[in-house]
Design a protein around this motif. Structure first.
Motif, PDB file in Angstrom:
ATOM      1  N   ALA A 104     -51.002  25.620  11.212  1.00 23.06           N
ATOM      2  CA  ALA A 104     -50.352  27.092  10.881  1.00 23.06           C
ATOM      3  C   ALA A 104     -49.153  27.082  11.721  1.00 23.06           C
ATOM      4  CB  ALA A 104     -51.232  28.086  11.277  1.00 23.06           C
ATOM      5  N   ARG A 105     -48.399  27.999  11.251  1.00 25.64           N
ATOM      6  CA  ARG A 105     -46.948  28.378  11.772  1.00 25.64           C
ATOM      7  C   ARG A 105     -47.511  28.846  13.125  1.00 25.64           C
ATOM      8  NH1 ARG A 105     -43.161  27.366   8.416  1.00 25.64           N
ATOM      9  NH2 ARG A 105     -43.187  27.441   6.057  1.00 25.64           N
ATOM     10  N   PRO A 106     -46.186  29.132  14.132  1.00 20.36           N
ATOM     11  CA  PRO A 106     -46.721  29.784  15.206  1.00 20.36           C
ATOM     12  C   PRO A 106     -47.357  31.099  15.132  1.00 20.36           C
ATOM     13  CG  PRO A 106     -44.411  28.448  15.245  1.00 20.36           C
ATOM     14  CD  PRO A 106     -44.808  28.713  13.815  1.00 20.36           C
ATOM     15  N   ASP A 107     -46.912  31.904  13.970  1.00 19.54           N
ATOM     16  CA  ASP A 107     -47.595  33.256  14.090  1.00 19.54           C
ATOM     17  C   ASP A 107     -48.899  33.144  13.383  1.00 19.54           C
ATOM     18  OD1 ASP A 107     -46.813  32.344  11.451  1.00 19.54           O
ATOM     19  OD2 ASP A 107     -45.445  34.349  11.092  1.00 19.54           O
ATOM     20  N   GLY A 108     -49.450  31.837  12.796  1.00 19.34           N
ATOM     21  CA  GLY A 108     -50.735  31.742  12.145  1.00 19.34           C
ATOM     22  C   GLY A 108     -50.688  31.497  10.732  1.00 19.34           C
ATOM     23  N   SER A 109     -49.516  31.917  10.267  1.00 20.08           N
ATOM     24  CA  SER A 109     -49.027  31.930   8.808  1.00 20.08           C
ATOM     25  C   SER A 109     -49.597  30.387   8.230  1.00 20.08           C
ATOM     26  CB  SER A 109     -47.879  32.315   8.203  1.00 20.08           C
ATOM     27  OG  SER A 109     -47.660  32.040   6.959  1.00 20.08           O
ATOM     28  N   VAL A 110     -50.109  30.298   6.950  1.00 20.92           N
ATOM     29  CA  VAL A 110     -50.404  29.111   6.228  1.00 20.92           C
ATOM     30  C   VAL A 110     -49.630  29.228   4.987  1.00 20.92           C
ATOM     31  CG1 VAL A 110     -52.441  28.607   7.515  1.00 20.92           C
ATOM     32  CG2 VAL A 110     -52.463  29.835   5.445  1.00 20.92           C
ATOM     33  N   ASP A 111     -48.622  29.944   4.923  1.00 16.03           N
ATOM     34  CA  ASP A 111     -47.711  30.094   3.591  1.00 16.03           C
ATOM     35  C   ASP A 111     -47.156  28.808   3.099  1.00 16.03           C
ATOM     36  OD1 ASP A 111     -45.865  29.901   5.827  1.00 16.03           O
ATOM     37  OD2 ASP A 111     -44.524  31.012   4.833  1.00 16.03           O
ATOM     38  N   TRP A 112     -47.065  28.030   4.083  1.00 15.66           N
ATOM     39  CA  TRP A 112     -46.617  26.415   3.602  1.00 15.66           C
ATOM     40  C   TRP A 112     -47.448  25.720   2.612  1.00 15.66           C
ATOM     41  CZ3 TRP A 112     -49.582  22.445   5.535  1.00 15.66           C
ATOM     42  CH2 TRP A 112     -50.481  22.976   6.637  1.00 15.66           C
ATOM     43  N   LEU A 113     -48.865  26.177   2.598  1.00 14.74           N
ATOM     44  CA  LEU A 113     -49.642  25.434   1.994  1.00 14.74           C
ATOM     45  C   LEU A 113     -49.458  25.628   0.421  1.00 14.74           C
ATOM     46  CD1 LEU A 113     -53.000  25.720   3.820  1.00 14.74           C
ATOM     47  CD2 LEU A 113     -51.824  23.811   3.349  1.00 14.74           C
ATOM     48  N   GLU A 114     -48.897  27.091   0.218  1.00  9.18           N
ATOM     49  CA  GLU A 114     -48.736  27.316  -1.087  1.00  9.18           C
ATOM     50  C   GLU A 114     -47.467  26.663  -1.869  1.00  9.18           C
ATOM     51  OE1 GLU A 114     -50.961  29.112  -3.243  1.00  9.18           O
ATOM     52  OE2 GLU A 114     -52.263  29.160  -1.397  1.00  9.18           O
ATOM     53  N   ALA A 115     -46.682  26.260  -0.843  1.00  6.64           N
ATOM     54  CA  ALA A 115     -45.334  25.859  -1.370  1.00  6.64           C
ATOM     55  C   ALA A 115     -45.389  24.201  -1.729  1.00  6.64           C
ATOM     56  CB  ALA A 115     -44.260  25.807  -0.186  1.00  6.64           C
ATOM     57  N   ILE A 116     -46.755  23.675  -1.526  1.00 13.56           N
ATOM     58  CA  ILE A 116     -46.845  22.132  -1.672  1.00 13.56           C
ATOM     59  C   ILE A 116     -47.198  22.106  -3.305  1.00 13.56           C
ATOM     60  CG2 ILE A 116     -48.217  20.215  -1.426  1.00 13.56           C
ATOM     61  CD1 ILE A 116     -48.326  21.102   1.513  1.00 13.56           C
ATOM     62  N   PRO A 117     -46.615  21.675  -4.237  1.00 11.29           N
ATOM     63  CA  PRO A 117     -46.687  21.422  -5.707  1.00 11.29           C
ATOM     64  C   PRO A 117     -48.093  20.684  -5.994  1.00 11.29           C
ATOM     65  CG  PRO A 117     -44.359  20.434  -5.077  1.00 11.29           C
ATOM     66  CD  PRO A 117     -45.088  20.585  -3.963  1.00 11.29           C
ATOM     67  N   ASN A 118     -48.950  21.472  -6.611  1.00  7.52           N
ATOM     68  CA  ASN A 118     -50.065  20.932  -7.133  1.00  7.52           C
ATOM     69  C   ASN A 118     -50.230  20.655  -8.596  1.00  7.52           C
ATOM     70  OD1 ASN A 118     -52.916  20.406  -7.386  1.00  7.52           O
ATOM     71  ND2 ASN A 118     -53.506  22.265  -6.253  1.00  7.52           N
ATOM     72  N   PRO A 119     -49.566  19.580  -9.116  1.00  9.07           N
ATOM     73  CA  PRO A 119     -49.647  19.502 -10.580  1.00  9.07           C
ATOM     74  C   PRO A 119     -50.792  19.481 -11.437  1.00  9.07           C
ATOM     75  CG  PRO A 119     -49.002  17.472  -9.493  1.00  9.07           C
ATOM     76  CD  PRO A 119     -49.038  18.476  -8.326  1.00  9.07           C
ATOM     77  N   ASP A 120     -51.745  18.808 -10.666  1.00  3.75           N
ATOM     78  CA  ASP A 120     -53.295  18.902 -11.185  1.00  3.75           C
ATOM     79  C   ASP A 120     -53.982  20.114 -11.149  1.00  3.75           C
ATOM     80  OD1 ASP A 120     -52.522  16.408 -12.194  1.00  3.75           O
ATOM     81  OD2 ASP A 120     -53.420  15.369 -10.594  1.00  3.75           O
ATOM     82  N   LYS A 121     -53.571  20.946 -10.320  1.00 11.75           N
ATOM     83  CA  LYS A 121     -54.246  22.397  -9.944  1.00 11.75           C
ATOM     84  C   LYS A 121     -55.673  21.920  -9.386  1.00 11.75           C
ATOM     85  CE  LYS A 121     -51.017  24.998 -11.898  1.00 11.75           C
ATOM     86  NZ  LYS A 121     -49.988  24.902 -11.101  1.00 11.75           N
ATOM     87  N   THR A 122     -55.801  21.108  -8.525  1.00 11.77           N
ATOM     88  CA  THR A 122     -56.944  20.626  -7.854  1.00 11.77           C
ATOM     89  C   THR A 122     -57.311  21.630  -6.827  1.00 11.77           C
ATOM     90  OG1 THR A 122     -58.041  18.795  -6.952  1.00 11.77           O
ATOM     91  CG2 THR A 122     -55.964  19.099  -6.335  1.00 11.77           C
ATOM     92  N   ASP A 123     -58.602  21.476  -6.477  1.00  8.18           N
ATOM     93  CA  ASP A 123     -58.983  22.517  -5.467  1.00  8.18           C
ATOM     94  C   ASP A 123     -59.498  21.572  -4.261  1.00  8.18           C
ATOM     95  OD1 ASP A 123     -61.507  21.363  -6.002  1.00  8.18           O
ATOM     96  OD2 ASP A 123     -62.721  23.095  -5.892  1.00  8.18           O
ATOM     97  N   TYR A 124     -59.132  20.277  -4.336  1.00  8.59           N
ATOM     98  CA  TYR A 124     -59.075  19.324  -3.264  1.00  8.59           C
ATOM     99  C   TYR A 124     -60.582  18.948  -2.899  1.00  8.59           C
ATOM    100  CZ  TYR A 124     -54.175  19.637  -2.833  1.00  8.59           C
ATOM    101  OH  TYR A 124     -52.700  19.633  -3.396  1.00  8.59           O
ATOM    102  N   GLY A 125     -61.712  19.305  -3.638  1.00  8.28           N
ATOM    103  CA  GLY A 125     -62.948  19.078  -3.476  1.00  8.28           C
ATOM    104  C   GLY A 125     -63.484  20.571  -2.660  1.00  8.28           C
ATOM    105  N   TYR A 126     -62.855  21.653  -2.643  1.00 10.14           N
ATOM    106  CA  TYR A 126     -63.140  22.859  -1.981  1.00 10.14           C
ATOM    107  C   TYR A 126     -64.530  23.288  -2.535  1.00 10.14           C
ATOM    108  CZ  TYR A 126     -63.206  27.423   0.269  1.00 10.14           C
ATOM    109  OH  TYR A 126     -63.672  28.684   0.611  1.00 10.14           O
ATOM    110  N   ALA A 127     -64.652  23.384  -3.767  1.00 11.62           N
ATOM    111  CA  ALA A 127     -65.738  24.037  -4.274  1.00 11.62           C
ATOM    112  C   ALA A 127     -67.006  23.265  -4.197  1.00 11.62           C
ATOM    113  CB  ALA A 127     -65.555  24.218  -6.026  1.00 11.62           C
TER     114      ALA A 127
END
Length: 183
Positions: free
Chosen positions: A17-40
């Motif tokens: 996370a960023r110093p303030d705990g934010s994880v906004d950078w995750l949303e900025a990473i392109p995900n062309p296949d719209k994968t959930d990375y195995g989360y479900a």
């Protein structure tokens, strides 16, 4: 026995996370296949979550419905004045003893959500069984480390790897118990 699985995304340089705990950078990473990375699939394998108080507070700050409804959710904290909610149980006692006890109970695996201090505390106590790390294709100049403070030297056994079109890599390790490590 149930396993404690640290399932977490991090930058290439180990920031969760960023110093303030934010994880906004995750949303900025392109995900062309719209994968959930195995989360479900992972989410179906667990019935319990554990997180630290700061991580819990960050989650609440997002202004979204609690994302882990239907699971048993524990928040580890030193704050003695917190009241349990409909969604979470605050663990104010010895976290290591508590986790050793819930690992012995019947059920699915347990998701260690984080953050960095809790990750180190539980790693050093030898209660984490598996690391499922998502290395994201980004370097953050500062932030919260995967393991805050000083983690003990810990041997790992690679279980599997998978890469994604986004440039992310999922690396899964088994933690070798200290009694089995070669000295």
């Amino acid at each position: 026995m149930r396993k404690i699985r640290l399932y977490i995304a991090m930058s290439l340089n180990g920031k969760i996370a960023r110093p303030d705990g934010s994880v906004d950078w995750l949303e900025a990473i392109p995900n062309p296949d719209k994968t959930d990375y195995g989360y479900a699939a992972f989410y179906e394998e667990i019935d319990t979550t554990i997180q630290g108080y700061h991580t819990y507070q960050q989650l609440l700050s997002w202004g979204i419905p609690f994302p882990y409804s239907g699971k048993t959710n524990y928040v580890l904290t030193r704050k003695k004045d917190l009241e349990n909610t409909e969604e979470v149980i605050f663990v104010k006692e010895d976290p290591i003893k508590f986790i050793q006890e819930i690992k012995q109970q019947e059920g699915k695996d347990i998701w260690l959500i984080g953050g960095g201090e809790i990750n180190t505390l539980l790693l050093n106590a030898g209660v984490i069984d598996e690391l499922e790390l998502f290395i994201m294709p980004i370097i953050l100049p500062e932030g919260i480390d995967l393991f805050g403070g000083i983690p003990e030297e810990t041997s790992l056994r690679l279980l599997k790897t998978k890469t994604f079109s986004s440039g992310a890599a999922r690396i899964t390790y088994d933690i070798i118990p200290s009694a089995q490590r070669i000295k």
